[in-house]
Motif scaffolding. Structure first.
Motif, short mmCIF file in Angstrom:
data_model
loop_
_atom_site.label_atom_id
_atom_site.label_comp_id
_atom_site.label_asym_id
_atom_site.label_seq_id
_atom_site.Cartn_x
_atom_site.Cartn_y
_atom_site.Cartn_z
N ASP A 143 0.76 -1.34 0.05
CA ASP A 143 -0.19 -0.15 -0.06
C ASP A 143 0.84 1.18 0.00
N LYS A 144 2.03 1.08 0.81
CA LYS A 144 2.70 2.39 0.50
C LYS A 144 3.42 2.57 -0.78
N ARG A 145 4.04 1.59 -1.39
CA ARG A 145 4.57 1.80 -2.88
C ARG A 145 3.58 2.25 -3.65
N ILE A 146 2.17 1.66 -3.88
CA ILE A 146 1.52 2.24 -4.79
C ILE A 146 0.71 3.86 -4.59
N ASP A 147 0.88 4.01 -3.14
CA ASP A 147 0.45 5.50 -2.89
C ASP A 147 1.45 6.50 -3.25
N ILE A 148 2.85 5.99 -2.99
CA ILE A 148 3.83 6.69 -3.54
C ILE A 148 3.85 6.99 -4.66
N GLY A 187 4.06 19.62 -4.82
CA GLY A 187 2.56 19.63 -4.16
C GLY A 187 2.44 20.62 -2.96
N SER A 188 1.82 21.04 -2.92
CA SER A 188 1.40 22.16 -1.64
C SER A 188 0.39 21.43 -0.62
N ALA A 189 0.11 22.25 0.47
CA ALA A 189 -0.75 21.73 1.54
C ALA A 189 -2.18 21.48 0.96
N THR A 190 -2.60 22.44 0.28
CA THR A 190 -4.14 22.21 -0.16
C THR A 190 -4.14 21.28 -1.10
N ASP A 191 -3.14 20.97 -1.98
CA ASP A 191 -3.16 19.94 -3.12
C ASP A 191 -3.25 18.70 -2.58
N LEU A 192 -2.82 18.55 -1.29
CA LEU A 192 -3.05 17.31 -0.54
C LEU A 192 -4.54 16.59 -0.76
N ALA A 193 -5.38 17.70 -0.84
CA ALA A 193 -6.73 16.97 -1.02
C ALA A 193 -6.88 16.32 -2.47
N ASN A 194 -6.09 16.41 -3.41
CA ASN A 194 -5.86 15.71 -4.53
C ASN A 194 -5.37 14.56 -4.63
N ILE A 195 -4.60 14.10 -3.68
CA ILE A 195 -3.85 12.88 -3.57
C ILE A 195 -4.59 11.72 -3.77
N GLU A 196 -4.51 10.87 -4.80
CA GLU A 196 -5.23 9.68 -4.91
C GLU A 196 -4.70 8.65 -4.07
N VAL A 197 -5.52 7.85 -3.40
CA VAL A 197 -4.85 6.83 -2.52
C VAL A 197 -5.53 5.30 -2.87
N ALA A 198 -4.76 4.45 -2.81
CA ALA A 198 -5.23 2.92 -2.99
C ALA A 198 -6.31 2.83 -1.85
N TYR A 199 -7.62 2.68 -1.91
CA TYR A 199 -8.41 2.49 -0.94
C TYR A 199 -9.28 1.13 -0.92
N SER A 200 -8.97 0.40 0.19
CA SER A 200 -9.75 -0.65 0.59
C SER A 200 -9.73 -0.64 2.04
N PRO A 201 -10.89 -1.07 2.83
CA PRO A 201 -10.86 -0.92 4.26
C PRO A 201 -9.43 -1.36 4.98
N PRO A 202 -8.72 -2.36 4.68
CA PRO A 202 -7.73 -2.49 5.39
C PRO A 202 -6.42 -1.56 5.38
N TYR A 203 -6.59 -0.66 4.47
CA TYR A 203 -5.22 0.17 4.33
C TYR A 203 -5.67 1.80 4.54
N SER A 204 -7.01 2.32 4.24
CA SER A 204 -7.14 3.83 4.41
C SER A 204 -8.52 3.92 4.53
N SER A 205 -8.98 5.27 4.59
CA SER A 205 -10.40 5.76 4.48
C SER A 205 -10.35 6.23 3.03
N PRO A 206 -11.52 6.16 2.39
CA PRO A 206 -11.66 6.59 1.02
C PRO A 206 -10.98 8.07 0.87
N LYS A 207 -11.51 9.01 1.94
CA LYS A 207 -10.42 10.23 2.18
C LYS A 207 -9.42 9.94 3.17
N SER A 208 -8.33 9.65 2.90
CA SER A 208 -7.11 9.56 3.44
C SER A 208 -6.98 10.64 4.63
N VAL A 209 -5.93 10.17 5.46
CA VAL A 209 -5.76 11.38 6.46
C VAL A 209 -4.98 12.65 5.84
#
Lengths: 447, 447
Positions: free
Chosen positions: A395-400, B409-431
């Protein structure tokens, strides 16, 4: 006061309502949801069947009552059956009494979601289930408990089927997996996916590949291979179709697969009609002019923010498109990917880098191999697709990779990615740095 | 044939030699290392003391013999005691026989590393140790085993001291921690670091804060607080100084703290003299005109690549500078950071976003809180500093932040970071997405 109608009250719709209320305390918001529940964590449902999510109520983020406190009207069991985008009205059918009424809107947000595909042989089979909405989960749990089920046939090998396999096994249930292809989990390259069969075997799952259920009689299923198997309960997950039949005569543009076409503001082709969630077609973030349907929660949440901003007057907020970043846990393994599908890749000249390295310093006792493959454009090295597989740190590597690609980082530029190094977390040259160094060598070959 | 001399054979020097040999099969390479060993994983040493790295030889990446096979000459116990950058020679002292000789170079690579600071009261105390080089580790392990040590006093609360505390506790040794300040682990904000004392307490570590060892007599140490404590063995980790005394008359520019000043090609101010590793001053990647000394392995490995490319003729390869991304494990906790120090931050107008959220979907049984704080420039929102603390998923978040910040990437731009979401890894809106959304709200306040 402007009237906002939201069609669908699960992830996309409920999040849009919540965001919009935050941005605009006054605007009228009504959600019509055809099902009995709203705003539940459908991605968590397999884990409630397996027990990792302890209580059903943990899956429920909001209720019609909690929305009422925020002055959002929620009508469950109300199906929107038509849209008149000229008159700006929707036809709503109350599923309790069958009555249809018209409701006017100033802004319409479509988040109707998708429906699970049905296997003809399983229609009207009492022990056959799908897992798509909360009431499906409830039905599955009840059936297991009431019938003391100790054996389930799971059909399909996409992420819902595989998550169900894992969770049923965790519950101590014997599982038979029936899948029509010989490849498990299509999003992952078949030459990277040998471990699936090993894991299935290790957990005692019977696997029937290149097989389909043709008929069910009593507790027995007949397969296309000629074999008959015991099937006291069947759960099928063979894909989804967008629930957009009600838009056929609306003039709202759908693509060939029935997905609603949207732009970088979440707009459809019709004024003041927006769409998000599993039923839309949107576009890739990292390649130009490439449309995509991605039924993933991250995009739905992001578009909820974008659309609620459009409606509340801040049109500068835009949707960048998707990388399609995805991940699935399967027992000990984490399987992640992003970018174009293998099929879509064929339109681009690319080279690959495939590298396996320990996820932490090699000398740490519990260090585990992690495999990264990227597909990069031959011209400029931009990363078109990536797959990551391992039992730790995937998960770390895909998100990076997603953060890197999103801001224009190329394959060779991965050499420059700075990582937090300490032996429990990485090598000083991380697996992604090494992919970068290998990409530099490969690109030098082309020059 | 060009002659390359490398001063120092640990991470920076050995990696440069290996890279250079890869790039240039012909060039003459000689490493002079004053200590008895080369090319060992010094970051792994605490974990060998604790047992997590099982065998000592796992820490050794290369030996003089393995380098000889690649036609690299390694002279251990040879200390470079002077550099004449006009004549292009170094003075080398053979520590075995005391002889000093001159060696000519075409390219000189300085990677002399650093030396641990010594506490005056511990000089000539037979049971007092530091952990900096492999022979220190060997001495510590031998002393513990030969004297059947069951109690160690650890002095200091930087990462080496804290890693030693953890590993000694893992070995079943009782630990007393003596630290002159009241704040544990200076790289982390003191208002985020309460858990250190809780963890120390939970693992039975006695803690003496605002205390220094003033005298040791026999097995007893007298503290500045007046207290006397049992001290059958003492391990001190109170920081390092660059080992650059031999450069004093060389004309090579050192900064006020004795670090060698370097540029984006790893060059010093003198022709054909390069430097890397713990003894250099370099520059931040993400803020302009800000120099920094960072003794971290990632930068050493990256500069080894940059410098070996310069020497072998590819001068287009550049060093981008550092974010200073760092991480430490302390029992269950992961503590990570990047960017400016709290002290350096004072030169910039900034706002902070501090957000705590579960590392995976909140409904998963083993979901754990993770805390992220960023410091962003008030003008443009670029992230100057970040700290992340938690018991799960910390390494992922700091590495994503590093990838994001590195590409602008700026602080506000963190809103745009796409994360690999599935319950064991993150929330859909990550931290990190949530930090971005909060930053948008904060920046709107300034506008």
């Amino acid at each position: 006061m402007a009237q906002v109608i939201i069609v669908g009250g699960v992830a996309g719709g409920a999040t849009t309502a919540a965001q919009l209320r935050r941005l605009d305390p006054e605007i009228d918001i009504t959600i019509y949801e055809k099902g009995p529940h709203i705003s539940y964590g459908n991605c968590g449902m397999p884990y409630h069947v397996g027990g990792e999510v302890e209580r059903r109520d943990q899956l429920i983020a909001a209720t019609p009552e909690s929305f009422k406190e925020r002055d959002v009207i929620v009508k469950t069991r109300h199906e929107v059956v038509g849209v008149d985008s000229d008159a700006k009205t929707v036809d709503v059918k109350n599923l309790e009494d069958g009555n249809v009424f018209k409701a006017p809107y100033d802004h319409l947000v479509l988040s109707p979601g998708a429906s699970p595909r049905i296997i003809p042989a399983l229609e009207n089979v009492p022990q056959a289930f799908v897992l798509h909405a909360l009431h499906h989960m409830d039905a599955i749990k009840s059936y297991i408990e009431e019938h003391d089920i100790d054996h389930v046939v799971v059909v399909g090998a996409g992420y819902i089927s595989l998550e169900m396999v894992e969770n049923l096994v965790q519950r101590g249930i014997h599982v038979t997996l029936v899948h029509r292809s010989k490849n498990i989990y299509k999003p992952l390259e078949s030459d990277m996916s040998d471990f699936f069969l090993e894991e299935l075997h290790r957990h005692g799952v019977e696997v029937k590949l290149e097989a389909e259920i043709e008929k069910v009689e009593g507790g027995t299923a007949a397969l296309s291979t000629g074999e008959e198997i015991s099937a006291p309960m069947i759960i099928a997950g063979i894909g989804i179709n967008p629930s957009t039949g009600f838009l056929e005569d609306s003039g709202i543009t759908l693509n060939d697969s029935g997905h609603i076409c949207t732009d970088d503001r979440g707009r459809t082709n019709k004024d003041c009609v927006y769409a998000l969630g599993d039923s839309i077609e949107t576009f890739y973030q990292h390649v130009e002019d490439r449309r995509v349907n991605v039924a993933l929660a991250w995009g739905a949440h992001r578009l909820a923010f974008v659309i609620s901003n459009q409606i509340s007057g801040n049109q500068a907020v835009r949707f960048e498109g998707l990388l399609g970043t995805n991940i699935m846990r399967f027992f000990n393994y984490d399987i992640a990917g992003l970018g174009l599908s293998e099929e879509e890749l064929k339109d681009y000249p690319y080279f690959t880098v495939d590298h396996t390295q320990k996820s932490k310093a090699g000398y740490m006792a519990d260090s585990k191999p992690i495999r990264v493959r990227i597909y990069a454009h031959k011209k400029d090295g931009r990363i078109l697709r990536a797959s990551v597989v391992g039992t730790e740190g995937v998960d770390k590597r895909i998100d990076i990779l997603a953060a890197h690609i999103r801001l224009g980082g190329s394959a060779t530029d991965l050499a420059n990615i700075e990582v937090a190094y300490s032996p429990p977390y990485s090598s000083p040259k991380s697996v992604l740095n090494m992919v970068g160094y290998k990409a530099i060598e490969k690109m030098n070959e082309y020059r």
